[in-house]
Design an enzyme around this catalytic site. Structure first.
Site, short mmCIF file in Angstrom:
data_model
loop_
_atom_site.label_atom_id
_atom_site.label_comp_id
_atom_site.label_asym_id
_atom_site.label_seq_id
_atom_site.Cartn_x
_atom_site.Cartn_y
_atom_site.Cartn_z
N LYS A 13 -0.65 0.38 -4.46
CA LYS A 13 0.11 -0.30 -3.39
C LYS A 13 0.50 0.70 -2.29
O LYS A 13 0.29 0.46 -1.11
CB LYS A 13 1.39 -0.95 -3.97
CG LYS A 13 1.14 -1.89 -5.13
CD LYS A 13 2.43 -2.50 -5.65
CE LYS A 13 3.40 -1.54 -6.31
NZ LYS A 13 2.94 -0.95 -7.59
N ARG A 88 10.20 -8.04 -6.80
CA ARG A 88 9.76 -7.71 -8.15
C ARG A 88 10.30 -8.69 -9.17
O ARG A 88 10.03 -8.53 -10.36
CB ARG A 88 10.26 -6.31 -8.51
CG ARG A 88 9.23 -5.23 -8.42
CD ARG A 88 9.90 -3.95 -8.80
NE ARG A 88 8.99 -2.97 -9.29
CZ ARG A 88 8.50 -1.97 -8.54
NH1 ARG A 88 8.81 -1.88 -7.28
NH2 ARG A 88 7.70 -1.09 -9.07
N ARG A 127 -0.86 11.86 -10.62
CA ARG A 127 -0.34 11.76 -9.24
C ARG A 127 0.67 12.88 -8.93
O ARG A 127 1.50 13.22 -9.76
CB ARG A 127 0.33 10.39 -9.10
CG ARG A 127 1.07 10.19 -7.81
CD ARG A 127 1.47 8.77 -7.63
NE ARG A 127 2.41 8.29 -8.62
CZ ARG A 127 2.93 7.08 -8.60
NH1 ARG A 127 2.55 6.22 -7.68
NH2 ARG A 127 3.80 6.71 -9.50
N ARG A 161 6.86 12.67 -9.91
CA ARG A 161 8.01 11.79 -10.17
C ARG A 161 8.43 11.85 -11.63
O ARG A 161 7.58 11.89 -12.51
CB ARG A 161 7.63 10.35 -9.80
CG ARG A 161 7.75 10.08 -8.32
CD ARG A 161 7.13 8.78 -7.89
NE ARG A 161 7.42 7.64 -8.76
CZ ARG A 161 7.04 6.40 -8.49
NH1 ARG A 161 6.37 6.14 -7.37
NH2 ARG A 161 7.32 5.42 -9.30
N ARG A 172 7.27 0.66 -17.56
CA ARG A 172 7.14 0.08 -16.21
C ARG A 172 6.09 -1.03 -16.22
O ARG A 172 6.24 -2.05 -15.56
CB ARG A 172 6.77 1.17 -15.21
CG ARG A 172 7.95 2.10 -14.91
CD ARG A 172 7.53 3.43 -14.32
NE ARG A 172 6.83 3.34 -13.07
CZ ARG A 172 6.09 4.33 -12.55
NH1 ARG A 172 5.98 5.47 -13.19
NH2 ARG A 172 5.48 4.16 -11.40
P1 AP5 Z 1 -0.15 4.61 -5.76
O1 AP5 Z 1 -0.70 4.11 -4.46
O2 AP5 Z 1 0.91 5.65 -5.70
O3 AP5 Z 1 0.29 3.38 -6.67
P2 AP5 Z 1 1.49 2.37 -6.53
O4 AP5 Z 1 0.97 1.01 -6.84
O5 AP5 Z 1 2.19 2.56 -5.20
O6 AP5 Z 1 2.35 2.87 -7.76
P3 AP5 Z 1 3.86 3.26 -7.93
O7 AP5 Z 1 3.92 4.01 -9.22
O8 AP5 Z 1 4.43 3.92 -6.74
O9 AP5 Z 1 4.46 1.85 -8.09
P4 AP5 Z 1 5.67 1.44 -8.88
O10 AP5 Z 1 5.60 0.02 -8.55
O11 AP5 Z 1 5.80 1.71 -10.31
O12 AP5 Z 1 6.80 2.41 -8.29
P5 AP5 Z 1 7.91 2.18 -7.20
O13 AP5 Z 1 8.11 3.43 -6.49
O14 AP5 Z 1 7.69 0.93 -6.42
O15 AP5 Z 1 -1.39 5.14 -6.62
C1 AP5 Z 1 -1.19 5.79 -7.86
C2 AP5 Z 1 -2.17 6.96 -7.99
O16 AP5 Z 1 -3.51 6.45 -8.06
C3 AP5 Z 1 -2.15 7.89 -6.77
O17 AP5 Z 1 -2.28 9.21 -7.23
C4 AP5 Z 1 -3.38 7.49 -5.95
O18 AP5 Z 1 -3.93 8.60 -5.26
C5 AP5 Z 1 -4.33 6.95 -7.02
N1 AP5 Z 1 -5.11 5.80 -6.53
C6 AP5 Z 1 -4.66 4.78 -5.74
N2 AP5 Z 1 -5.65 3.89 -5.51
C7 AP5 Z 1 -6.75 4.36 -6.18
C8 AP5 Z 1 -8.10 3.89 -6.35
N3 AP5 Z 1 -8.51 2.74 -5.79
N4 AP5 Z 1 -8.93 4.62 -7.11
C9 AP5 Z 1 -8.51 5.79 -7.69
N5 AP5 Z 1 -7.26 6.29 -7.56
C10 AP5 Z 1 -6.39 5.58 -6.82
O19 AP5 Z 1 9.18 1.88 -8.13
C11 AP5 Z 1 9.77 2.88 -8.95
C12 AP5 Z 1 10.99 2.32 -9.65
O20 AP5 Z 1 11.99 1.92 -8.67
C13 AP5 Z 1 10.76 1.07 -10.50
O21 AP5 Z 1 10.29 1.37 -11.78
C14 AP5 Z 1 12.18 0.45 -10.50
O22 AP5 Z 1 13.02 1.10 -11.40
C15 AP5 Z 1 12.68 0.74 -9.09
N6 AP5 Z 1 12.40 -0.35 -8.13
C16 AP5 Z 1 11.61 -0.26 -7.01
N7 AP5 Z 1 11.58 -1.43 -6.36
C17 AP5 Z 1 12.37 -2.29 -7.08
C18 AP5 Z 1 12.69 -3.68 -6.94
N8 AP5 Z 1 12.22 -4.41 -5.93
N9 AP5 Z 1 13.51 -4.22 -7.89
C19 AP5 Z 1 14.00 -3.49 -8.90
N10 AP5 Z 1 13.72 -2.19 -9.10
C20 AP5 Z 1 12.90 -1.59 -8.20
#
Ligand code: AP5
Length: 222
Positions: A13, A88, A127, A161, A172
């Site tokens: 994402k 979410r 990552r 992270r 997660r």
């Molecule tokens: P990346 O693009 O970083 O993936 P992502 O989907 O953004 O993953 P995140 O881990 O950031 O998402 P998340 O939803 O768990 O975390 P968030 O910060 O939102 O890609 C991942 C890796 O793969 C990278 O190294 C990239 O280079 C590689 N990659 C990407 N695409 C690729 C491809 N096509 N092929 C190969 N490699 C690829 O949330 C963190 C925490 O915050 C949550 O757990 C929760 O506690 C809290 N939180 C956040 N938002 C909310 C909400 N709305 N409600 C409640 N809690 C929340």
């Protein structure tokens, strides 16, 4: 353009949102990044959120809805946004609906990145990010051009992270299945859901998203 990118942790994402932000001049809003900034700043929200995030669980809807409402009211969101990580839960999806309606905005598409869960654990544990400018990398799929040097700012310092370890990633993923996947029927009923293969190479995923955007009448600015 107002779109949601939905998918489990590591689905890509954030990677795709950063590419689209440049091409479509729409603001990338990542609630995970906003929460991490609160944690880094030691704010009351950050203090409450840290333990929850480190455990791989979801922070409360109340906090997220207030935070997102304030963010969407900022002028830099007026030309469009790419929401990454929000909503979410179903209450967050309902709140977003109300927030958008109140500001006479609507969603153009909800893009769902489908992925293989086991592959995600490998993706996430590889990552890392530049400690100076935040540029994101992956040890195998997106390494720095020169070993140990950030492509964007030349820094030699990198971070990982605290929630990017296999045990927390599995929690997660469970949170995604149990609390986030139920938002999809909400958007399917509104005809907004487009699903694509998030395991494809990054450039191919971007091309597929752009195809969907053209289908729904969103063109990249010249
Ligand atoms: P990346 O693009 O970083 O993936 P992502 O989907 O953004 O993953 P995140 O881990 O950031 O998402 P998340 O939803 O768990 O975390 P968030 O910060 O939102 O890609 C991942 C890796 O793969 C990278 O190294 C990239 O280079 C590689 N990659 C990407 N695409 C690729 C491809 N096509 N092929 C190969 N490699 C690829 O949330 C963190 C925490 O915050 C949550 O757990 C929760 O506690 C809290 N939180 C956040 N938002 C909310 C909400 N709305 N409600 C409640 N809690 C929340």
């Amino acid at each position: 353009m107002n779109i949601l990118l939905v998918g489990p942790p590591g689905a890509g994402k954030g990677t795709q949102a950063k590419i689209l932000e440049d091409r479509y001049h729409a603001k990338h809003i990542a609630t995970g990044d906003m929460l991490r900034a609160e944690v880094a700043g030691g704010t009351p929200i950050g203090l409450e959120a840290k333990a929850v995030m480190d455990a791989g669980q979801l922070v409360s809807d109340d906090i997220l809805i207030r935070m997102l409402g304030a963010r969407l009211a900022q002028p830099d969101c007026a030309h469009g946004m790419i929401l990454d990580g929000f909503p979410r839960t179903v209450p967050q999806a309902e709140a977003l609906n109300d927030l958008l309606a109140a500001s006479h905005r609507h969603l153009d598409a909800v893009i769902v990145l489908e992925v293989d869960e086991e592959a995600l654990v490998a993706r996430i544990s590889g990552r890392f990010a530049c400690a100076q400018c935040g540029a994101g990398y992956h040890r195998s799929f997106h390494p720095t051009a020169k070993d140990g040097v950030c492509d964007k700012c030349g820094s030699h310092e990198f971070t990982q992270r605290p929630d990017d370890n296999p045990a927390v990633v599995r929690r997660r993923l469970a949170a995604y299945r149990e609390q986030t996947a139920p938002i999809l029927p909400f958007y399917t009923a509104r005809g907004l859901v487009h699903t694509l293969d998030g395991m494809a190479p990054m450039e191919q995923v971007t091309a597929e998203i752009e195809k969907i955007l053209r289908q729904v009448g969103v063109a990249a600015p010249a």
